[in-house]
Structure formats: C-alpha cells, structure tokens
Scaffold this motif. Sequence first.
Motif, PDB file in Angstrom:
ATOM      1  N   HIS A   1     135.967  29.652 -39.990  1.00 28.35           N
ATOM      2  CA  HIS A   1     135.859  30.061 -38.575  1.00 28.35           C
ATOM      3  C   HIS A   1     136.659  29.123 -37.678  1.00 28.35           C
ATOM      4  O   HIS A   1     136.392  29.027 -36.479  1.00 28.35           O
ATOM      5  CB  HIS A   1     134.389  30.084 -38.150  1.00 28.35           C
TER       6      HIS A   1
ATOM      7  N   CYS B   1     140.029  29.115 -36.920  1.00 26.98           N
ATOM      8  CA  CYS B   1     141.018  29.746 -36.020  1.00 26.98           C
ATOM      9  C   CYS B   1     140.366  30.396 -34.807  1.00 26.98           C
ATOM     10  O   CYS B   1     141.003  30.533 -33.760  1.00 26.98           O
ATOM     11  CB  CYS B   1     141.849  30.766 -36.787  1.00 26.98           C
ATOM     12  N   SER B   2     139.104  30.786 -34.928  1.00 28.64           N
ATOM     13  CA  SER B   2     138.385  31.390 -33.804  1.00 28.64           C
ATOM     14  C   SER B   2     137.614  30.368 -32.995  1.00 28.64           C
ATOM     15  O   SER B   2     136.958  30.723 -32.013  1.00 28.64           O
ATOM     16  CB  SER B   2     137.401  32.451 -34.318  1.00 28.64           C
TER      17      SER B   2
ATOM     18  N   PRO C   1     140.439  32.984 -45.312  1.00 28.44           N
ATOM     19  CA  PRO C   1     140.268  32.282 -44.031  1.00 28.44           C
ATOM     20  C   PRO C   1     140.486  30.780 -44.187  1.00 28.44           C
ATOM     21  O   PRO C   1     140.232  30.203 -45.250  1.00 28.44           O
ATOM     22  CB  PRO C   1     138.813  32.598 -43.653  1.00 28.44           C
TER      23      PRO C   1
ATOM     24  N   CYS D   1     145.823  28.534 -34.237  1.00 31.19           N
ATOM     25  CA  CYS D   1     146.414  28.677 -35.567  1.00 31.19           C
ATOM     26  C   CYS D   1     147.739  29.424 -35.455  1.00 31.19           C
ATOM     27  O   CYS D   1     147.798  30.515 -34.871  1.00 31.19           O
ATOM     28  CB  CYS D   1     145.474  29.459 -36.478  1.00 31.19           C
TER      29      CYS D   1
ATOM     30  N   ASP E   1     140.244  34.726 -37.494  1.00 30.39           N
ATOM     31  CA  ASP E   1     139.959  34.152 -38.811  1.00 30.39           C
ATOM     32  C   ASP E   1     140.348  35.089 -39.950  1.00 30.39           C
ATOM     33  O   ASP E   1     140.492  34.639 -41.089  1.00 30.39           O
ATOM     34  CB  ASP E   1     138.467  33.826 -38.933  1.00 30.39           C
TER      35      ASP E   1
END
Length: 205
Positions: free
Chosen positions: A83, A85-86, A143, A200, A96
């Motif tokens: 989680h 990237c979020s 992910p 990201c 993600d």
Amino acid sequence: MPIPVPSRRPGRFAAAALGLGVVAGLTLLSAPTASSHGYTDTPISRQKLCANKTVADCGPIQWEPQSVEGLKGFPAAGPADGHICSGGHSEFAQLDDPRGGAWPTTKVTGGQSYGFRWQFTANHSTTDFRYYVTKNGWDPTKPLTRAALESQPFLTVAYNGARPPMTTVHQGAMPSGKTGRHMILAVWTINDTGNAFYACSDVQF
C-alpha cells in the motif's frame, strides 16, 4: 392618494447576522483544502498519469494527485507493504495495482544526471526528500513492498525545516547497475506534522 411607505433598513441584529454570513462565506472560499500538497511529474508518477487521463480507471486520485499523504518514517514506519504507492489510502488503491506490470514508463539512463521534479499546491515545512529504487529482479506484476526496494535511498535532499518552491527540481544521478523496468519511490517528509507524501514512478532503464 397612496401614502408612500418608507424603505426599511435591516436592523442591527439582522445586519450583524448578514455580516457574519458574508465573513463565513469568504472564509470557506479562501480556506485551503486539506488535500493541497504535492506530487512528482518528472519522472511522471502514477498519480499524475491518472490526473492526465493517460491511465484510466483510477478512481478519485485523478482529481487530487497531490493527496497521497501517509505516516512518515519510511521505511521503518509509513504505509504498509503493498500500500506504499497509495500512501495507505484505500480510496487510492488503484495506485498500488501493478496492472500486470503495464503502467507507462519514463525512459532513463543509469548514472546520468536527472532532474526529479515536484509540483506543490502547498509547500510545507520540510525535513527532506528521499528517492528509492527497486532491486534487480523485483517483480513489477506485484504491489510494491519494502523488500522490493534497495534498503538505502539513492538520493537524499535535506531541507531542515525550509519550504521548497512551488515547483522544485532536485538534481541527482540515476542509480547505476539497473536495466529494464524499475520503480522509483519518492518520499517527501514533512517537518512539522507526522506525515509524508509518496509518489511512485515507473521507469525503464
């Protein structure tokens, strides 16, 4: 002959209430939103690809690419693996999703100087910016996790509480020894809150 009716002025209390309403309205219009912060657009981040409509089915992040804010202290703390990237926000879960390793990439060259650019909608007091890259052999169809990243950032820019310009470029060398698809994780650590911002960017060496 009709008797003219004198015009009425609002009473003292009515005028006060009206004034308060105007002030409240102006306050609402001028107050900064909680989602005003920043994102990277060079190399282009996943949230900016969504905002540009380059990538579809992104959910609400397409309207607020600057809002990927999570707990600071990465990698010891911060968003959970899978989680990152979020920023740990379930409403931004599309960031993600590896999409089978098909996110658009930016072409880069290892060892060459590069300008990593941020765009801010609110330039907070800053501790530093850190840039991480994935290890050789990482799986772009999964992910992002801490284990997939090199343990140390390849570039760190200290700010010691200063505020960066609204458009900020950090000049540094792209990591060497990389080929093919990789991900760069940029982390902007805020100095006077418990949070940081995450971006990201998918790249092709």
